[in-house]
Design an enzyme around this catalytic site. Structure first.
Site, PDB file in Angstrom:
ATOM      1  N   ASN A   8       0.868  -1.179   0.000  1.00 34.61           N
ATOM      2  CA  ASN A   8       0.000   0.000   0.000  1.00 34.61           C
ATOM      3  C   ASN A   8       0.902   1.225   0.000  1.00 34.61           C
ATOM      4  O   ASN A   8       1.477   1.573   1.027  1.00 34.61           O
ATOM      5  CB  ASN A   8      -0.912  -0.012   1.231  1.00 34.61           C
ATOM      6  CG  ASN A   8      -1.756   1.247   1.317  1.00 34.61           C
ATOM      7  OD1 ASN A   8      -1.814   2.032   0.370  1.00 34.61           O
ATOM      8  ND2 ASN A   8      -2.414   1.451   2.445  1.00 34.61           N
ATOM      9  N   LYS A  10       0.034   4.263  -0.318  1.00 33.61           N
ATOM     10  CA  LYS A  10      -0.597   5.466   0.245  1.00 33.61           C
ATOM     11  C   LYS A  10      -0.362   6.646  -0.712  1.00 33.61           C
ATOM     12  O   LYS A  10      -0.420   6.456  -1.913  1.00 33.61           O
ATOM     13  CB  LYS A  10      -0.082   5.718   1.669  1.00 33.61           C
ATOM     14  CG  LYS A  10      -0.220   4.443   2.525  1.00 33.61           C
ATOM     15  CD  LYS A  10       0.016   4.643   3.984  1.00 33.61           C
ATOM     16  CE  LYS A  10      -0.171   3.315   4.712  1.00 33.61           C
ATOM     17  NZ  LYS A  10      -0.075   3.409   6.150  1.00 33.61           N
ATOM     18  N   HIS A  86      -9.485   1.254   4.602  1.00 33.67           N
ATOM     19  CA  HIS A  86      -8.222   1.446   5.325  1.00 33.67           C
ATOM     20  C   HIS A  86      -8.462   2.374   6.525  1.00 33.67           C
ATOM     21  O   HIS A  86      -9.269   3.301   6.446  1.00 33.67           O
ATOM     22  CB  HIS A  86      -7.164   2.035   4.391  1.00 33.67           C
ATOM     23  CG  HIS A  86      -5.808   2.007   5.006  1.00 33.67           C
ATOM     24  ND1 HIS A  86      -5.375   2.968   5.883  1.00 33.67           N
ATOM     25  CD2 HIS A  86      -4.800   1.099   4.905  1.00 33.67           C
ATOM     26  CE1 HIS A  86      -4.145   2.651   6.293  1.00 33.67           C
ATOM     27  NE2 HIS A  86      -3.780   1.534   5.705  1.00 33.67           N
ATOM     28  N   GLU A  88      -6.846   4.771   7.618  1.00 34.87           N
ATOM     29  CA  GLU A  88      -6.650   6.198   7.330  1.00 34.87           C
ATOM     30  C   GLU A  88      -7.899   6.788   6.687  1.00 34.87           C
ATOM     31  O   GLU A  88      -8.219   7.958   6.898  1.00 34.87           O
ATOM     32  CB  GLU A  88      -5.398   6.377   6.450  1.00 34.87           C
ATOM     33  CG  GLU A  88      -4.135   6.175   7.291  1.00 34.87           C
ATOM     34  CD  GLU A  88      -2.951   5.615   6.539  1.00 34.87           C
ATOM     35  OE1 GLU A  88      -2.929   5.639   5.292  1.00 34.87           O
ATOM     36  OE2 GLU A  88      -2.021   5.133   7.215  1.00 34.87           O
ATOM     37  N   GLU A 152      -5.204  -4.561  10.565  1.00 33.93           N
ATOM     38  CA  GLU A 152      -4.192  -3.516  10.764  1.00 33.93           C
ATOM     39  C   GLU A 152      -4.511  -2.764  12.049  1.00 33.93           C
ATOM     40  O   GLU A 152      -5.305  -1.811  12.037  1.00 33.93           O
ATOM     41  CB  GLU A 152      -4.202  -2.540   9.582  1.00 33.93           C
ATOM     42  CG  GLU A 152      -3.886  -3.191   8.256  1.00 33.93           C
ATOM     43  CD  GLU A 152      -3.316  -2.204   7.256  1.00 33.93           C
ATOM     44  OE1 GLU A 152      -2.232  -2.467   6.732  1.00 33.93           O
ATOM     45  OE2 GLU A 152      -3.929  -1.144   7.022  1.00 33.93           O
ATOM     46  N   GLY A 158       2.604   2.741  10.791  1.00 33.03           N
ATOM     47  CA  GLY A 158       3.531   3.859  10.622  1.00 33.03           C
ATOM     48  C   GLY A 158       4.207   4.283  11.914  1.00 33.03           C
ATOM     49  O   GLY A 158       4.832   5.334  11.986  1.00 33.03           O
ATOM     50  N   SER A 188       3.600  -1.714  10.356  1.00 27.36           N
ATOM     51  CA  SER A 188       5.058  -1.741  10.563  1.00 27.36           C
ATOM     52  C   SER A 188       5.694  -3.085  10.212  1.00 27.36           C
ATOM     53  O   SER A 188       6.621  -3.541  10.884  1.00 27.36           O
ATOM     54  CB  SER A 188       5.404  -1.328  11.996  1.00 27.36           C
ATOM     55  OG  SER A 188       4.954  -0.007  12.249  1.00 27.36           O
TER      56      SER A 188
HETATM   57  P1  13P Z   1       3.115   0.763   7.652  1.00 20.38           P
HETATM   58  O1  13P Z   1       3.653  -0.547   7.095  1.00 20.38           O
HETATM   59  O2  13P Z   1       3.821   1.964   7.117  1.00 20.38           O
HETATM   60  O3  13P Z   1       3.012   0.708   9.144  1.00 20.38           O
HETATM   61  O4  13P Z   1       1.610   0.891   7.103  1.00 20.38           O
HETATM   62  C1  13P Z   1       0.749  -0.173   7.247  1.00 20.38           C
HETATM   63  C2  13P Z   1      -0.466   0.097   6.446  1.00 20.38           C
HETATM   64  O5  13P Z   1      -1.266   0.948   6.780  1.00 20.38           O
HETATM   65  C3  13P Z   1      -0.650  -0.668   5.192  1.00 20.38           C
HETATM   66  O6  13P Z   1      -1.922  -0.468   4.682  1.00 20.38           O
END
Ligand code: 13P
Length: 227
Positions: A8, A10, A86, A88, A152, A158, A188
């Site tokens: 992903n 982002k 997601h 976010e 997640e 992150g 992570s």
């Molecule tokens: P990170 O791997 O940067 O923690 O992000 C995870 C994520 O949100 C994948 O969709």
């Protein structure tokens, strides 16, 4: 079962950086790989040899929905699926269990694959609400053989704070008791911790954010998924 490792990206990588990534990226056989670039880079990405998913998709076929993208538009480009729900999107853009359900249904009906995301926040975990939150989110997700769930935990995204393999396993087992599907872990994931997470019996792959941006580190995670 073959592991599924999804990237992903982002809001990183326009079309030029997308092509640079694919110039350097190699994955081994024996792992399913999906890459999810931002919308503007999808067209560049589908010209490559990999399975490409979008990071979101709308439930309507068309209409007055500024900033959204329909299933048909993605299919026309050659995109094979989408991430839905997601954290976010849930946290910053008002995504709810209802909109997640509607997006999943439309995508699946239109022939797209779906990676549907669930996960508790740190406050929810500390309040002992993890199970209830996951239950609520998972039952809102339609059943379909082209849908996988990504667990997640929001506190692990992150932050560098990966869930321990035991925490991930416990959540994945709960999710699988509610929804018979592959469950990916996200939060992570790095080349250094991928193998022990993927070794858990109910961890069927990973959804990788930050560590998927570099072709070598993402390839290392893909290799850990085969070993
Ligand atoms: P990170 O791997 O940067 O923690 O992000 C995870 C994520 O949100 C994948 O969709």
């Amino acid at each position: 079962m073959t592991n599924l490792i999804a990237a992903n990206w982002k809001m990183f990588k326009g079309p030029a950086e997308t092509l640079e990534f694919f110039d350097r990226f190699e994955a081994p056989d024996g792992v399913d790989v999906v890459i999810c670039p931002p919308f503007v880079s999808l067209e560049a990405a589908v010209g490559e040899e990999w399975t490409i998913y979008a990071q979101n998709v709308h439930w309507a076929a068309e209409g007055a929905f500024t900033g959204e993208t329909s299933v048909q538009m993605l299919v026309e480009l050659g995109v094979q699926g989408a991430i839905v729900g997601h954290s976010e999107r849930r946290q910053w853009f008002g995504e709810t269990d209802e909109t997640v359900h509607a997006r999943c249904e439309a995508a699946l009906e239109g022939g797209l694959g779906v990676i549907a995301c669930v996960g508790e926040t740190e406050a929810e975990r500390e309040a002992g609400e993890t199970e209830a939150v996951l239950h609520r989110q998972v039952v809102a997700i339609p059943r379909h053989d082209q849908l996988v769930i990504a667990y997640e935990p929001v506190w692990a995204i992150g932050t560098g704070k990966t869930a321990t393999p035991e925490i991930a396993q416990e959540a994945h087992a709960l999710i699988k008791s509610l929804h018979d599907t592959r469950v990916l872990y996200g939060g992570s994931v790095k080349p250094e911790n991928a193998a022990e997470l993927l070794a858990q019996p109910d961890v069927d792959g990973a959804l990788v954010g930050g560590a998927s941006l570099d072709p070598e580190s993402f390839a290392a995670i893909c290799r850990a998924a085969v070993a």
